[in-house]
Write a protein that holds these residues in place. Structure first.
Motif, mmCIF file in Angstrom:
data_model
loop_
_atom_site.group_PDB
_atom_site.id
_atom_site.type_symbol
_atom_site.label_atom_id
_atom_site.label_comp_id
_atom_site.label_asym_id
_atom_site.label_seq_id
_atom_site.Cartn_x
_atom_site.Cartn_y
_atom_site.Cartn_z
ATOM 1 N N TRP A 1 0.855 -1.190 0.000
ATOM 2 C CA TRP A 1 0.000 0.000 0.000
ATOM 3 C C TRP A 1 0.892 1.242 0.000
ATOM 4 C CZ3 TRP A 1 -4.772 -0.263 -1.376
ATOM 5 C CH2 TRP A 1 -5.670 0.784 -1.116
ATOM 6 N N GLN B 1 -2.693 6.161 -8.719
ATOM 7 C CA GLN B 1 -3.896 6.713 -9.363
ATOM 8 C C GLN B 1 -3.688 6.898 -10.860
ATOM 9 O OE1 GLN B 1 -4.575 10.302 -7.031
ATOM 10 N NE2 GLN B 1 -6.101 9.232 -5.767
ATOM 11 N N LEU C 1 -3.931 3.325 -12.376
ATOM 12 C CA LEU C 1 -5.231 2.641 -12.324
ATOM 13 C C LEU C 1 -6.340 3.390 -13.063
ATOM 14 C CD1 LEU C 1 -5.407 1.258 -8.669
ATOM 15 C CD2 LEU C 1 -4.773 0.063 -10.769
ATOM 16 N N ARG D 1 -8.028 2.116 -16.198
ATOM 17 C CA ARG D 1 -8.905 0.939 -16.198
ATOM 18 C C ARG D 1 -10.370 1.288 -15.912
ATOM 19 N NH1 ARG D 1 -4.125 -2.463 -14.113
ATOM 20 N NH2 ARG D 1 -5.196 -3.228 -12.275
ATOM 21 N N LEU E 1 -10.057 2.811 1.530
ATOM 22 C CA LEU E 1 -10.355 1.579 0.788
ATOM 23 C C LEU E 1 -10.035 0.246 1.451
ATOM 24 C CD1 LEU E 1 -9.909 2.319 -3.006
ATOM 25 C CD2 LEU E 1 -11.947 2.236 -1.578
ATOM 26 N N LEU F 1 -13.035 -2.408 1.453
ATOM 27 C CA LEU F 1 -12.938 -3.659 0.690
ATOM 28 C C LEU F 1 -13.214 -4.862 1.591
ATOM 29 C CD1 LEU F 1 -9.764 -2.838 -1.426
ATOM 30 C CD2 LEU F 1 -12.084 -3.202 -2.325
ATOM 31 N N HIS G 1 -11.849 4.392 -7.896
ATOM 32 C CA HIS G 1 -10.818 3.489 -7.373
ATOM 33 C C HIS G 1 -11.448 2.191 -6.856
ATOM 34 C CE1 HIS G 1 -6.568 3.684 -5.412
ATOM 35 N NE2 HIS G 1 -6.894 2.441 -5.646
ATOM 36 N N LEU G 2 -12.527 2.336 -6.098
ATOM 37 C CA LEU G 2 -13.217 1.151 -5.588
ATOM 38 C C LEU G 2 -13.776 0.312 -6.736
ATOM 39 C CD1 LEU G 2 -14.287 -0.462 -3.161
ATOM 40 C CD2 LEU G 2 -16.348 0.957 -3.227
ATOM 41 N N LEU H 1 -10.936 -1.650 -8.456
ATOM 42 C CA LEU H 1 -10.405 -2.747 -7.629
ATOM 43 C C LEU H 1 -11.383 -3.909 -7.486
ATOM 44 C CD1 LEU H 1 -8.445 -0.996 -4.725
ATOM 45 C CD2 LEU H 1 -7.617 -1.803 -6.939
ATOM 46 N N THR H 2 -12.674 -3.618 -7.547
ATOM 47 C CA THR H 2 -13.671 -4.680 -7.330
ATOM 48 C C THR H 2 -14.366 -5.126 -8.615
ATOM 49 O OG1 THR H 2 -15.439 -3.070 -6.945
ATOM 50 C CG2 THR H 2 -14.210 -3.837 -5.007
#
Length: 247
Positions: free
Chosen positions: A10, A21, A24, A27, A94, A98, A129-130, A133-134
């Motif tokens: 992290w 940031q 990512l 995506r 996060l 998560l 961001h969430l 990641l999910t």
DNA sequence: GCGACAG
DNA sequence: ATCTTGTCGC
């Protein structure tokens, strides 16, 4: 309730966090309509802090999108993983969020975050961001305009105006109740801004803030209180529960 | 350079 | 985010 540690790798510095940031953000998916408002599940997530004790608690509350009834909820607690820095809120919230989502017994459907998605200095706020990641569709609903500008929406509930970063629209100021201060909606991941606004209106039949965030806020505060509550004395615990033997 | 700044 | 009870008003 589940317990979380700060994930390995992290970011530890603001520079590292901004680099994550910038990586990512590529995506984020913006060409999907996303779930239809009023159908399936809608999940609210929120976080509460005790900086003094270095404790953070997150909650996820799943609602039936048609009835707004609570169908599932979960909480997680952990150590604070990052200081509050405007633009880097995701790194603070996060890990625990998560964990709370992972602990849910059912699919969350669309996730409603406290804060922003695309309305962000690098177009990659907490909600985006969430989502990345999910893989879940996400939106951001914030209570303040952050660094952005907007004209006041008309008085009736449902009125909206662009939320602007200079000339670029990054979200909407949306009036969720007649004459009440608007909320600030932006796309997170896998949905569109008109759909995001429709979801927020579905979730605000009575109050300014979505029912999802209201439930998640209440639950994470309770979880934080329980997590930081003073431990009962061993003798008191033994007295309260005779089946427990202290070593 | 200074101030503002999601939660 | 958090410090924090009652209170004025529709």
């Amino acid at each position: 309730m589940t317990t979380v540690r700060v994930p390995a790798g992290w970011p530890a510095t603001e520079e590292e966090a901004r680099a994550v940031q910038d990586e990512l953000r590529r995506r984020v998916v913006l060409d999907e309509p996303g779930p239809a408002p009023g159908t399936g599940h809608v999940t609210g997530v929120d976080v509460a802090y005790d900086d003094e004790r270095d404790v953070v608690a997150a909650a996820a509350v799943v609602l039936d999108a048609a009835t707004l009834d609570v169908v599932a909820e979960s909480t997680a607690v952990g150590r604070i993983s990052f200081p509050y820095v405007p633009g880097l809120l995701a790194f603070r919230e996060l890990p625990t969020v998560l964990a709370a989502l992972d602990a849910l017994p059912c699919p969350p459907g669309l996730v409603v975050c406290d804060g922003y998605g695309l309305a962000h200095p690098r177009r990659f706020g907490l909600a985006s961001h969430l989502g990345v990641l999910t893989g879940l569709p996400t939106i951001g609903v914030a209570k303040n305009p952050f660094t952005f500008t907007y004209d006041a929406p008309a008085t009736p509930r449902g009125s909206a105006t662009p939320l602007l970063s200079g000339a670029e629209q990054v979200g909407s100021a949306l009036r969720t109740q007649d004459g009440v201060k608007p909320v600030f909606v932006s796309v997170g991941h896998r949905t569109t801004l008109p759909t995001a606004r429709a979801h927020v209106l579905t979730l605000t039949p009575k109050y300014r803030l979505p029912e999802t965030t209201r439930h998640a806020d209440t639950l994470c505060r309770r979880a934080l209180k329980e997590a930081t509550a003073p431990r009962p004395e061993p003798a008191a615990r033994a007295a309260a529960d005779p089946t427990v033997r202290e070593p």
